[in-house]
Design an enzyme around this catalytic site. Structure first.
Site, PDB file in Angstrom:
ATOM      1  N   ASN A 117       0.816  -1.221   0.000  1.00 20.65           N
ATOM      2  CA  ASN A 117       0.000   0.000   0.000  1.00 20.65           C
ATOM      3  C   ASN A 117       0.852   1.275   0.000  1.00 20.65           C
ATOM      4  O   ASN A 117       0.384   2.342   0.373  1.00 20.65           O
ATOM      5  CB  ASN A 117      -0.984  -0.002   1.179  1.00 20.65           C
ATOM      6  CG  ASN A 117      -0.292  -0.265   2.507  1.00 20.65           C
ATOM      7  OD1 ASN A 117       0.923  -0.174   2.607  1.00 20.65           O
ATOM      8  ND2 ASN A 117      -1.070  -0.588   3.520  1.00 20.65           N
ATOM      9  N   ARG A 256       2.918   6.495  11.968  1.00 16.13           N
ATOM     10  CA  ARG A 256       2.244   5.963  13.153  1.00 16.13           C
ATOM     11  C   ARG A 256       2.005   7.094  14.132  1.00 16.13           C
ATOM     12  O   ARG A 256       2.878   7.945  14.344  1.00 16.13           O
ATOM     13  CB  ARG A 256       3.085   4.873  13.836  1.00 16.13           C
ATOM     14  CG  ARG A 256       3.071   3.526  13.125  1.00 16.13           C
ATOM     15  CD  ARG A 256       1.684   2.865  13.115  1.00 16.13           C
ATOM     16  NE  ARG A 256       1.648   1.613  12.369  1.00 16.13           N
ATOM     17  CZ  ARG A 256       1.198   1.485  11.111  1.00 16.13           C
ATOM     18  NH1 ARG A 256       0.735   2.534  10.461  1.00 16.13           N
ATOM     19  NH2 ARG A 256       1.181   0.313  10.524  1.00 16.13           N
ATOM     20  N   GLN A 285      -5.951   3.107  18.349  1.00 16.38           N
ATOM     21  CA  GLN A 285      -6.957   3.002  17.283  1.00 16.38           C
ATOM     22  C   GLN A 285      -7.967   1.918  17.639  1.00 16.38           C
ATOM     23  O   GLN A 285      -7.546   0.844  18.037  1.00 16.38           O
ATOM     24  CB  GLN A 285      -6.258   2.690  15.954  1.00 16.38           C
ATOM     25  CG  GLN A 285      -5.387   3.838  15.504  1.00 16.38           C
ATOM     26  CD  GLN A 285      -4.825   3.682  14.092  1.00 16.38           C
ATOM     27  OE1 GLN A 285      -4.151   4.552  13.594  1.00 16.38           O
ATOM     28  NE2 GLN A 285      -5.102   2.584  13.431  1.00 16.38           N
ATOM     29  N   HIS A 309      -7.755   6.048  10.026  1.00 13.10           N
ATOM     30  CA  HIS A 309      -6.634   5.336   9.392  1.00 13.10           C
ATOM     31  C   HIS A 309      -7.118   4.633   8.113  1.00 13.10           C
ATOM     32  O   HIS A 309      -7.651   3.528   8.172  1.00 13.10           O
ATOM     33  CB  HIS A 309      -6.082   4.307  10.391  1.00 13.10           C
ATOM     34  CG  HIS A 309      -4.775   3.708   9.980  1.00 13.10           C
ATOM     35  ND1 HIS A 309      -4.043   2.897  10.801  1.00 13.10           N
ATOM     36  CD2 HIS A 309      -4.073   3.791   8.821  1.00 13.10           C
ATOM     37  CE1 HIS A 309      -2.942   2.509  10.182  1.00 13.10           C
ATOM     38  NE2 HIS A 309      -2.945   3.031   8.977  1.00 13.10           N
TER      39      HIS A 309
HETATM   40  P1  NAD Z   1      10.213   0.937   4.570  1.00 13.82           P
HETATM   41  O1  NAD Z   1      10.746  -0.143   5.455  1.00 13.82           O
HETATM   42  O2  NAD Z   1      10.298   0.765   3.108  1.00 13.82           O
HETATM   43  O3  NAD Z   1      10.947   2.319   4.937  1.00 13.82           O
HETATM   44  C1  NAD Z   1      11.095   2.779   6.231  1.00 13.82           C
HETATM   45  C2  NAD Z   1      12.317   3.688   6.270  1.00 13.82           C
HETATM   46  O4  NAD Z   1      12.368   4.333   7.545  1.00 13.82           O
HETATM   47  C3  NAD Z   1      13.636   2.931   6.098  1.00 13.82           C
HETATM   48  O5  NAD Z   1      14.399   3.524   5.067  1.00 13.82           O
HETATM   49  C4  NAD Z   1      14.306   3.081   7.456  1.00 13.82           C
HETATM   50  O6  NAD Z   1      15.725   3.110   7.385  1.00 13.82           O
HETATM   51  C5  NAD Z   1      13.725   4.395   7.929  1.00 13.82           C
HETATM   52  N1  NAD Z   1      13.842   4.608   9.366  1.00 13.82           N
HETATM   53  C6  NAD Z   1      13.682   3.725  10.381  1.00 13.82           C
HETATM   54  N2  NAD Z   1      13.927   4.326  11.552  1.00 13.82           N
HETATM   55  C7  NAD Z   1      14.217   5.624  11.286  1.00 13.82           C
HETATM   56  C8  NAD Z   1      14.549   6.729  12.089  1.00 13.82           C
HETATM   57  N3  NAD Z   1      14.686   6.621  13.404  1.00 13.82           N
HETATM   58  N4  NAD Z   1      14.748   7.909  11.468  1.00 13.82           N
HETATM   59  C9  NAD Z   1      14.690   8.030  10.124  1.00 13.82           C
HETATM   60  N5  NAD Z   1      14.388   7.004   9.310  1.00 13.82           N
HETATM   61  C10 NAD Z   1      14.161   5.813   9.894  1.00 13.82           C
HETATM   62  O7  NAD Z   1       8.722   1.159   5.035  1.00 13.82           O
HETATM   63  P2  NAD Z   1       7.530   1.879   4.226  1.00 13.82           P
HETATM   64  O8  NAD Z   1       6.850   0.888   3.371  1.00 13.82           O
HETATM   65  O9  NAD Z   1       8.065   3.117   3.627  1.00 13.82           O
HETATM   66  O10 NAD Z   1       6.543   2.217   5.428  1.00 13.82           O
HETATM   67  C11 NAD Z   1       6.955   3.079   6.470  1.00 13.82           C
HETATM   68  C12 NAD Z   1       5.922   3.094   7.584  1.00 13.82           C
HETATM   69  O11 NAD Z   1       4.725   3.727   7.116  1.00 13.82           O
HETATM   70  C13 NAD Z   1       5.448   1.712   8.036  1.00 13.82           C
HETATM   71  O12 NAD Z   1       6.329   1.105   8.946  1.00 13.82           O
HETATM   72  C14 NAD Z   1       4.114   2.043   8.660  1.00 13.82           C
HETATM   73  O13 NAD Z   1       4.274   2.392  10.008  1.00 13.82           O
HETATM   74  C15 NAD Z   1       3.634   3.250   7.880  1.00 13.82           C
HETATM   75  N6  NAD Z   1       2.507   2.913   6.971  1.00 13.82           N
HETATM   76  C16 NAD Z   1       1.320   3.539   7.159  1.00 13.82           C
HETATM   77  C17 NAD Z   1       0.230   3.216   6.362  1.00 13.82           C
HETATM   78  C18 NAD Z   1      -1.111   3.903   6.527  1.00 13.82           C
HETATM   79  O14 NAD Z   1      -2.113   3.398   6.034  1.00 13.82           O
HETATM   80  N7  NAD Z   1      -1.165   5.046   7.161  1.00 13.82           N
HETATM   81  C19 NAD Z   1       0.364   2.228   5.374  1.00 13.82           C
HETATM   82  C20 NAD Z   1       1.611   1.645   5.173  1.00 13.82           C
HETATM   83  C21 NAD Z   1       2.680   1.980   5.999  1.00 13.82           C
END
Ligand code: NAD
Length: 358
Positions: A117, A256, A285, A309
């Protein structure tokens, strides 16, 4: 074997719209598949407290399917009672509702449908940036009220062109946000991530890495949060960090809720230090009816772009993550190896670097 799924109730909408796959009613489309293989499939939205279906069935389930949209919080305590549990599957992306350290300790695998997503969320982020910068929500509310006072809206409406935008986290979503911002001719695109983007990728979007978070936020007109929730990001955006934001900056958080300090963000918005806050994720949530993020506005009566959400649960996304969950179950049940990008916790160890540096 028992497969337990904790999903959200879809009610009439789910009965009328079978593509709402992530609901209790439509069961991720898995019932026939699992039952034809002789497995028991328990699906419920009841997830809180000792009498919930979640806590009742977790004691003998082998597979747990959850979704970030209605998170079944699998705590270390619950892991202790989940003697049969071998696999947790997140229908979507983001497994912070599972105690991942406990999963490592108990040798329970945790998988997500990585990428399922990420475009859906990136689109929502760009939309949220635009609706804040252009002061859209109060303008629409004015129209519904029957009023027409252009200056009341225009006094706090700007262009995205020429602004500095920064992302905290430049993984799948963060990078897609940067890609989508390129045609808006922002002044600069910045990112903060302990994992640097590959050189070619950074060049494509002309993004500059800033290695200090305070420095990043002090340079940005708009900040978007796109990192997972883990020990290193819980409460990351708090009163102290907000002091380093430019006055009148906008903050968009679809990652989050708990990455932002609820009260510090509300206070910053109320005072006008933040001109806007938007996103779809909440520290609990469903969010309580009186959650301060539902109603807090900037001093000019706008700047709130909060929604439930749903950014990552468009109908397009639901099809992708439902298919992805089935693929993960197929692999598990037939003993095939899982696609590496989906494995957050393997047997006894983290397989991803995204949930904190270790
Ligand atoms: P991803 O794993 O591809 O990317 C996450 C990135 O965050 C990585 O590059 C990682 O190195 C970086 N990261 C981790 N800790 C960090 C920090 N302390 N400071 C800076 N960067 C940091 O994940 P993604 O697919 O891009 O998703 C990211 C997040 O988005 C998910 O973990 C989830 O919590 C959230 N998300 C929300 C929804 C929604 O419906 N709102 C849907 C999907 C994902």
């Amino acid at each position: 074997m028992k497969v337990l799924a904790i999903l959200y109730k879809g009610g009439d909408a789910a009965k009328a719209e079978p593509r709402l796959l992530g609901t209790v009613e439509n069961e991720l489309g898995l019932r026939q598949y699992l039952e034809s293989l002789g497995h028991e499939y328990v699906v419920s939205d009841s997830k809180e407290g000792p009498d919930s279906d979640f806590q009742k069935h977790i004691v003998d389930a082998e597979i747990l399917i959850t979704t970030p949209f209605h998170p079944g919080y699998l705590t270390a305590d619950l892991f202790e009672r989940a003697d049969n549990l071998k696999l947790c599957v997140t229908a979507g992306v983001g497994s912070d509702h599972i105690d991942l350290n406990a999963a490592v300790k108990k040798s329970v695998q945790v998988l997500e449908v990585s990428g399922s997503n990420v475009v859906s969320v990136a689109e929502h982020v760009v939309m949220s940036i635009l609706l804040l910068v252009r002061n859209f929500v109060p303008a629409h509310e004015m129209i519904e009220r029957g009023d027409w006072e252009v200056s009341q809206i225009a006094r706090n409406a700007f262009d995205l062109e020429g602004k500095v935008v920064g992302t905290i986290g430049a993984g799948r979503i963060g990078y897609r946000v940067l890609q989508r911002l390129v045609p808006f001719d922002c002044k600069e695109l910045l990112y903060y991530d302990y994992a640097p983007l590959p050189e070619a990728a950074a060049k494509t979007v002309k993004a500059r890495r800033v290695e200090d978070l305070k420095e990043l936020v002090s340079q940005c007109d708009i900040i978007t949060v796109n990192c997972p929730l883990h020990d290193g990001t819980r409460g990351l955006i708090n009163e102290e960090l907000l002091r380093h934001f430019k006055k009148g900056a906008y903050l968009v958080n679809t990652a989050r809720g708990a990455i932002c300090d609820k009260d510090a963000v509300a206070a910053a918005l109320k005072s006008g230090h933040l001109n806007g806050y938007a996103g779809d994720v909440w520290n609990v949530q469903p969010a309580p009816k009186d959650h301060v993020w539902r109603t807090t506005k900037n001093p000019l009566g706008g700047g709130n772009g909060m929604v439930p959400h749903y950014s990552g649960t468009t109908l397009d996304a639901q099809k992708r993550y439902a298919d992805g969950v089935k693929g993960i179950l197929d692999n598990y049940l037939s003993g095939k190896s899982q696609e590496p990008q989906n494995v957050i916790v393997g047997i006894g160890k983290y397989e991803t670097k995204a949930y904190g540096q270790r």
